[in-house]
Write a protein that holds these residues in place. Structure first.
Motif, PDB file in Angstrom:
ATOM      1  N   TYR A  65      88.381  73.902  54.897  1.00 32.37           N
ATOM      2  CA  TYR A  65      87.853  74.676  53.780  1.00 32.37           C
ATOM      3  C   TYR A  65      88.622  75.989  53.628  1.00 32.37           C
ATOM      4  N   THR A  66      88.999  76.606  54.754  1.00 30.40           N
ATOM      5  CA  THR A  66      89.808  77.823  54.689  1.00 30.40           C
ATOM      6  C   THR A  66      91.128  77.555  53.980  1.00 30.40           C
ATOM      7  N   LEU A  67      91.792  76.471  54.383  1.00 31.74           N
ATOM      8  CA  LEU A  67      93.089  76.145  53.791  1.00 31.74           C
ATOM      9  C   LEU A  67      92.962  75.716  52.328  1.00 31.74           C
ATOM     10  N   THR A  68      91.812  75.164  51.956  1.00 30.72           N
ATOM     11  CA  THR A  68      91.607  74.723  50.576  1.00 30.72           C
ATOM     12  C   THR A  68      91.309  75.893  49.653  1.00 30.72           C
ATOM     13  N   LYS A  69      90.480  76.831  50.130  1.00 28.40           N
ATOM     14  CA  LYS A  69      90.126  77.975  49.294  1.00 28.40           C
ATOM     15  C   LYS A  69      91.317  78.887  49.044  1.00 28.40           C
ATOM     16  N   CYS A  70      92.224  78.964  50.000  1.00 26.24           N
ATOM     17  CA  CYS A  70      93.363  79.876  49.872  1.00 26.24           C
ATOM     18  C   CYS A  70      94.205  79.573  48.622  1.00 26.24           C
ATOM     19  N   PRO A  71      94.712  78.359  48.424  1.00 25.65           N
ATOM     20  CA  PRO A  71      95.517  78.106  47.218  1.00 25.65           C
ATOM     21  C   PRO A  71      94.698  78.123  45.936  1.00 25.65           C
ATOM     22  N   SER A 127      92.389  63.526  48.136  1.00 27.61           N
ATOM     23  CA  SER A 127      92.558  64.515  47.075  1.00 27.61           C
ATOM     24  C   SER A 127      93.406  65.687  47.547  1.00 27.61           C
ATOM     25  N   LEU A 128      93.255  66.071  48.818  1.00 24.80           N
ATOM     26  CA  LEU A 128      94.087  67.142  49.365  1.00 24.80           C
ATOM     27  C   LEU A 128      95.557  66.717  49.412  1.00 24.80           C
ATOM     28  N   ALA A 129      95.798  65.463  49.784  1.00 21.44           N
ATOM     29  CA  ALA A 129      97.173  64.963  49.788  1.00 21.44           C
ATOM     30  C   ALA A 129      97.764  64.991  48.384  1.00 21.44           C
ATOM     31  N   ALA A 130      96.957  64.623  47.389  1.00 20.87           N
ATOM     32  CA  ALA A 130      97.429  64.675  46.001  1.00 20.87           C
ATOM     33  C   ALA A 130      97.682  66.117  45.565  1.00 20.87           C
ATOM     34  N   THR A 131      96.858  67.050  46.040  1.00 18.23           N
ATOM     35  CA  THR A 131      97.084  68.459  45.728  1.00 18.23           C
ATOM     36  C   THR A 131      98.400  68.931  46.319  1.00 18.23           C
ATOM     37  N   SER A 161     101.204  67.661  44.246  1.00 17.48           N
ATOM     38  CA  SER A 161     101.300  68.401  42.981  1.00 17.48           C
ATOM     39  C   SER A 161     101.956  69.753  43.197  1.00 17.48           C
ATOM     40  N   PHE A 162     101.581  70.440  44.279  1.00 16.63           N
ATOM     41  CA  PHE A 162     102.230  71.721  44.592  1.00 16.63           C
ATOM     42  C   PHE A 162     103.717  71.518  44.879  1.00 16.63           C
ATOM     43  N   GLY A 163     104.045  70.436  45.573  1.00 13.03           N
ATOM     44  CA  GLY A 163     105.446  70.170  45.870  1.00 13.03           C
ATOM     45  C   GLY A 163     106.270  69.973  44.611  1.00 13.03           C
ATOM     46  N   LEU A 164     105.721  69.226  43.655  1.00 11.82           N
ATOM     47  CA  LEU A 164     106.431  69.029  42.386  1.00 11.82           C
ATOM     48  C   LEU A 164     106.534  70.330  41.598  1.00 11.82           C
ATOM     49  N   TRP A 165     105.498  71.161  41.681  1.00 13.69           N
ATOM     50  CA  TRP A 165     105.533  72.453  40.992  1.00 13.69           C
ATOM     51  C   TRP A 165     106.611  73.345  41.600  1.00 13.69           C
ATOM     52  N   ALA A 166     106.716  73.315  42.944  1.00 13.89           N
ATOM     53  CA  ALA A 166     107.765  74.084  43.608  1.00 13.89           C
ATOM     54  C   ALA A 166     109.152  73.596  43.180  1.00 13.89           C
ATOM     55  N   LEU A 167     109.292  72.293  43.061  1.00 14.81           N
ATOM     56  CA  LEU A 167     110.575  71.731  42.624  1.00 14.81           C
ATOM     57  C   LEU A 167     110.890  72.151  41.192  1.00 14.81           C
ATOM     58  N   LEU A 168     109.883  72.183  40.344  1.00 15.67           N
ATOM     59  CA  LEU A 168     110.077  72.612  38.956  1.00 15.67           C
ATOM     60  C   LEU A 168     110.583  74.046  38.906  1.00 15.67           C
ATOM     61  N   CYS A 169     109.978  74.916  39.708  1.00 13.89           N
ATOM     62  CA  CYS A 169     110.430  76.311  39.736  1.00 13.89           C
ATOM     63  C   CYS A 169     111.831  76.436  40.321  1.00 13.89           C
ATOM     64  N   ALA A 177     101.897  73.737  49.334  1.00  8.13           N
ATOM     65  CA  ALA A 177     101.950  72.281  49.515  1.00  8.13           C
ATOM     66  C   ALA A 177     101.816  71.918  50.990  1.00  8.13           C
ATOM     67  N   LEU A 178     102.497  72.642  51.855  1.00  6.15           N
ATOM     68  CA  LEU A 178     102.388  72.385  53.289  1.00  6.15           C
ATOM     69  C   LEU A 178     100.978  72.660  53.799  1.00  6.15           C
ATOM     70  N   SER A 179     100.346  73.716  53.286  1.00  6.21           N
ATOM     71  CA  SER A 179      98.976  74.014  53.726  1.00  6.21           C
ATOM     72  C   SER A 179      98.018  72.896  53.353  1.00  6.21           C
ATOM     73  N   MET A 180      98.258  72.243  52.206  1.00  4.68           N
ATOM     74  CA  MET A 180      97.403  71.125  51.818  1.00  4.68           C
ATOM     75  C   MET A 180      97.636  69.906  52.707  1.00  4.68           C
ATOM     76  N   VAL A 181      98.869  69.718  53.146  1.00  2.00           N
ATOM     77  CA  VAL A 181      99.150  68.629  54.091  1.00  2.00           C
ATOM     78  C   VAL A 181      98.436  68.877  55.405  1.00  2.00           C
ATOM     79  N   PHE A 182      98.493  70.121  55.908  1.00  2.00           N
ATOM     80  CA  PHE A 182      97.800  70.455  57.146  1.00  2.00           C
ATOM     81  C   PHE A 182      96.290  70.304  56.989  1.00  2.00           C
ATOM     82  N   ALA A 183      95.758  70.702  55.838  1.00  2.00           N
ATOM     83  CA  ALA A 183      94.322  70.558  55.601  1.00  2.00           C
ATOM     84  C   ALA A 183      93.914  69.089  55.594  1.00  2.00           C
ATOM     85  N   SER A 184      94.747  68.255  54.981  1.00  2.00           N
ATOM     86  CA  SER A 184      94.457  66.818  54.934  1.00  2.00           C
ATOM     87  C   SER A 184      94.458  66.216  56.333  1.00  2.00           C
ATOM     88  N   LEU A 185      95.455  66.568  57.133  1.00  2.00           N
ATOM     89  CA  LEU A 185      95.524  66.036  58.497  1.00  2.00           C
ATOM     90  C   LEU A 185      94.419  66.613  59.381  1.00  2.00           C
TER      91      LEU A 185
END
Length: 285
Positions: free
Chosen positions: A86-92, A152-156, A159-167, A258-266
């Motif tokens: 929940y900590t890692l989810t609320k942060c982003p 859903s966290l993995a999908a998040t 999505s962040f990874g693709l957004w980072a790539l876009l930037c 994106a990495l924080s969401m991977v850690f949250a999922s795991l």
């Protein structure tokens, strides 16, 4: 919450900060008497019945005879994993709630009023995602909320990874694609909202799976720990996000999220295992 950014940007553009605070203050304060009116009275707790007193004395006597300390929140399997997630989810999520108007106005180059309006889409996507999470849990996950939250966290994270790539691929001399950034914020908003609601409400189930469903104090303590951990994530993003943005830019910030969401999922895996065992045990009864 969905329209807060739009209202705020319109007030600031037309009237300034003084009017902004003058409008917001009574809007918040008006809910205080409403909350006081709907909260239950605690008179019964000030004057406990004889039956409650007898039950409390019996519980105290039994506890002293066993000479065992009462269970703590840390003894409930899965609570620590959910609190960390929940900590890692609320942060982003709060990072985007507070930072999207700035991103859209300074990086995507939208006018301030338009940036506030577009940022409101993040909240709308989150509301839709939270509702769809409930539908998915009932129809596709057989009640396994934490497993659905993990996906859903993995999908998040994706999505962040693709957004980072876009930037990252955006050239400095080329205006950023507003449509692509709106699509990215809609995807992140849709997937990030559901896991937060699941983590917030799962503490009661974890206490029940531990065989302490009748312990109201333990349920309240577990809920307080999980929700407090989520609030910690909201505070952490305010301290970390500006420094990370200055160091690595938007692409680096989204990559870190994106990495924080991977850690949250795991990190949810221990609680997911406990949830599966608890639901399987219920079916066997």
């Amino acid at each position: 919450g969905v329209f807060a950014n739009r209202r705020a940007s319109c007030l600031l553009k037309s009237y300034g900060w003084r009017t902004f605070f003058l409008v917001c203050a009574p809007v918040v304060a008006i809910w205080a008497p409403v909350l006081l009116a709907v909260l239950p009275s605690d008179a019964s707790r000030r004057a406990p019945s004889k039956a409650r007193m007898a039950a409390a004395e019996a519980t105290a006597t039994k506890g002293s005879s066993n000479n065992k300390p009462p269970p703590s929140v840390s003894s409930i399997p899965g609570v620590a994993a959910v609190a960390t997630c929940y900590t890692l989810t609320k942060c982003p999520r709060y990072c985007l709630l507070f930072g999207l108007p700035y991103l859209l106005s300074t990086y995507v180059l939208l006018p301030p009023a338009a940036a506030g309006s577009v940022a409101a889409l993040f909240g709308l996507a989150g509301a839709l995602g939270a509702m769809m999470m409930g539908v998915a849990v009932d129809n596709f996950y057989d009640g396994r909320m934490l497993r659905a939250a993990q996906h859903s966290l993995a999908a998040t994270g994706a999505s962040f990874g693709l957004w980072a790539l876009l930037c990252h691929v955006t050239q400095p001399d080329v205006p950023p694609s507003a449509g692509a950034h709106v699509a990215a914020l809609l995807a992140v908003g849709f997937f990030v909202a559901g896991p937060g609601g699941v983590c917030s409400s799962s503490s009661r189930n974890l206490v029940e799976y531990a065989g302490r469903a009748a312990d109201g104090a333990l349920i309240a303590a577990a809920s307080g720990l999980v929700n407090g951990a989520g609030s910690l994530g909201a505070v952490m993003q305010g301290m970390l996000a500006p420094h990370l943005l200055a160091l690595v830019g938007w692409s680096g910030l989204f990559g870190i999220l994106a990495l924080s969401m991977v850690f949250a999922s795991l990190g949810l895996l221990p609680a997911i295992t406990i949830e599966k065992r608890g639901l399987d045990a219920k079916k066997e009864q």
